[in-house]
Scaffold this active site. Structure first.
Site, short mmCIF file in Angstrom:
data_model
loop_
_atom_site.label_atom_id
_atom_site.label_comp_id
_atom_site.label_asym_id
_atom_site.label_seq_id
_atom_site.Cartn_x
_atom_site.Cartn_y
_atom_site.Cartn_z
N LYS A 113 5.49 41.74 -19.25
CA LYS A 113 6.45 43.19 -19.05
C LYS A 113 6.56 43.52 -17.48
O LYS A 113 7.77 44.00 -17.35
CB LYS A 113 5.41 44.25 -19.47
N ASP B 199 7.12 51.67 -24.59
CA ASP B 199 5.65 51.76 -24.71
C ASP B 199 5.13 53.08 -24.40
O ASP B 199 3.98 53.51 -25.00
CB ASP B 199 5.00 50.77 -23.59
P1 NAP Z 1 -1.12 42.05 -19.64
O1 NAP Z 1 -0.17 42.61 -18.59
O2 NAP Z 1 -1.34 40.49 -19.43
O3 NAP Z 1 -2.43 42.50 -19.07
C1 NAP Z 1 -3.52 42.07 -19.75
C2 NAP Z 1 -4.74 43.00 -19.35
O4 NAP Z 1 -5.99 42.72 -20.03
C3 NAP Z 1 -5.39 42.71 -17.93
O5 NAP Z 1 -5.54 43.98 -17.48
C4 NAP Z 1 -6.33 41.82 -18.01
O6 NAP Z 1 -7.27 42.02 -17.01
C5 NAP Z 1 -7.11 42.40 -19.26
N1 NAP Z 1 -7.94 41.37 -19.76
C6 NAP Z 1 -7.47 40.08 -20.33
N2 NAP Z 1 -8.34 39.17 -20.89
C7 NAP Z 1 -9.63 40.29 -20.47
C8 NAP Z 1 -10.86 39.67 -21.04
N3 NAP Z 1 -11.43 38.71 -21.16
N4 NAP Z 1 -11.92 40.88 -20.47
C9 NAP Z 1 -11.37 42.08 -19.91
N5 NAP Z 1 -10.07 42.20 -19.70
C10 NAP Z 1 -9.15 41.38 -20.02
O7 NAP Z 1 -0.90 42.53 -21.03
P2 NAP Z 1 -0.01 43.77 -21.64
O8 NAP Z 1 1.41 43.43 -21.91
O9 NAP Z 1 -0.60 44.85 -20.90
O10 NAP Z 1 -0.71 43.68 -23.14
C11 NAP Z 1 -2.13 43.93 -23.11
C12 NAP Z 1 -2.69 44.06 -24.69
O11 NAP Z 1 -1.83 44.95 -25.34
C13 NAP Z 1 -2.19 42.85 -25.69
O12 NAP Z 1 -3.13 42.30 -26.41
C14 NAP Z 1 -1.00 43.17 -26.18
O13 NAP Z 1 -0.59 42.46 -27.34
C15 NAP Z 1 -1.37 44.60 -26.62
N6 NAP Z 1 -0.06 45.51 -26.52
C16 NAP Z 1 0.26 46.04 -27.83
C17 NAP Z 1 1.36 46.67 -27.91
C18 NAP Z 1 1.34 47.68 -29.53
O14 NAP Z 1 2.55 48.18 -29.67
N7 NAP Z 1 0.35 47.56 -30.28
C19 NAP Z 1 2.01 47.23 -27.01
C20 NAP Z 1 1.76 46.83 -25.45
C21 NAP Z 1 0.66 45.76 -25.65
P3 NAP Z 1 -7.28 41.08 -15.72
O15 NAP Z 1 -6.20 42.10 -14.69
O16 NAP Z 1 -8.58 41.13 -15.14
O17 NAP Z 1 -6.72 39.82 -15.88
#
Ligand code: NAP
Length: 287
Positions: free
Chosen positions: A76, A113
């Site tokens: 994103k 979002d």
């Molecule tokens: P992103 O930019 O890649 O961010 C991922 C986040 O998750 C970072 O803060 C990362 O921490 C953390 N993380 C990853 N693995 C972890 C672990 N094992 N333990 C603790 N923290 C962990 O991803 P994003 O786009 O923000 O999306 C995040 C999630 O939200 C995804 O699963 C996505 O599918 C979901 N989402 C859903 C919707 C919906 O419409 N339902 C909309 C948006 C996003 P670090 O900084 O430490 O790496």
């Protein structure tokens, strides 16, 4: 020789760019929306794209006849960076989840979002509640910006990598926390829960939480969705919290992307049904 499949040049194509993206229910949700609106020449597909190929693949999509694309984990922030034009909200958030490929090859970025989260939460602004956001990626940025903009009394941020939480908090006007603290609302914007672990406690531990702690929040939103309630939502339901699932948020943000691309009101019930979220009969006349 195996020939590549022929794409109908008249199709209006959309997709979701992510890595991983196999879990995404957006294709089913958008296909159902096209069907409900009689949009026979629109199609939506998963677009698995690793980070190192994001820019060149995204730029090629417009030339290949794509109208636009949703963007999910982990792209994103990078998606905003490669856009030629961006909405004020996407720019302020620092992340985009909706791209439109203009005729001249330009990429336009939006963020649905943030309003999608507020719509799924269903609370009237000003929110006047405190919130804790877990994560510091693209969706966490949208959540913090949305909650502050909707009048949340305070918004704190916890992230596995604390430096990212501090940077996000500084930029958007939230408070970074060394560990998850008390708040009225908890929003999980990490990817924890995406992969089902044999032991649900392990998933909560990755968020530095116990089930008892989760039970103390009045409202719990988990952006992650799965076939079953995530460990976070299970613990929240057990504790009597009002919960909002990732499917509720998926439909809310997807409906706004649909409206931006097609100019039509989104058939939210059809989208909810196809995504597997509970149906609220919002498409009924008079609603
Ligand atoms: P992103 O930019 O890649 O961010 C991922 C986040 O998750 C970072 O803060 C990362 O921490 C953390 N993380 C990853 N693995 C972890 C672990 N094992 N333990 C603790 N923290 C962990 O991803 P994003 O786009 O923000 O999306 C995040 C999630 O939200 C995804 O699963 C996505 O599918 C979901 N989402 C859903 C919707 C919906 O419409 N339902 C909309 C948006 C996003 P670090 O900084 O430490 O790496």
């Amino acid at each position: 020789m195996v020939r590549p499949p022929r794409l109908d040049p008249l199709m209006r194509r959309l997709g979701v760019i992510g890595w991983p993206v196999a879990h995404s229910r957006s294709p089913a949700m958008f296909e159902a929306a096209f069907g409900a609106c009689g949009l026979k020449d629109w199609a939506y597909q998963r677009l698995p794209v690793p980070p190192e190929l994001l820019e060149q693949t995204t730029r090629a999509l417009g030339a290949a006849g794509f109208v636009g694309a949703n963007v999910t984990i982990p792209h994103k922030q990078a998606a905003l960076a490669l856009a030629d034009r961006a909405s004020e909200a996407a720019r302020a958030i620092g992340a985009a989840n909706t791209l439109t490929f203009a005729d001249v090859g330009a990429i336009e970025a939006q963020n649905t979002d943030a309003p999608g989260l507020l719509a799924a939460l269903g609370l009237e602004p000003p929110l006047e509640i405190s919130a804790l956001v877990l994560g510091a990626g693209g969706s966490a940025r949208a959540a913090v910006w949305a909650l502050l903009g909707a009048g949340a009394g305070s918004v704190s941020v916890w992230n596995r990598t604390p430096e990212r939480a501090s940077a996000l908090a500084r930029e958007l006007g939230a408070q970074a926390m060394a560990e998850p603290g008390e708040a009225d609302l908890l929003v999980n914007c990490t990817s924890v829960g995406l992969e089902r672990l044999a032991n649900p406690v392990a998933a909560l531990n990755q968020l530095a939480l116990t089930a008892d702690q989760v039970g103390r929040y009045r409202y719990v939103v988990d952006l992650v969705y799965n076939d079953e309630p995530t460990p976070l939502l299970e613990a929240a339901l057990e504790g009597g919290a009002h919960t909002v699932s990732g499917l509720d948020v998926l439909v809310a943000q997807g409906a706004l992307s649909f409206e931006a691309w097609t100019g039509l009101p989104a058939p939210r019930d059809a989208m909810r049904r196809a995504a597997g979220a509970p149906v609220l009969d919002t498409d009924a006349p008079g609603r």
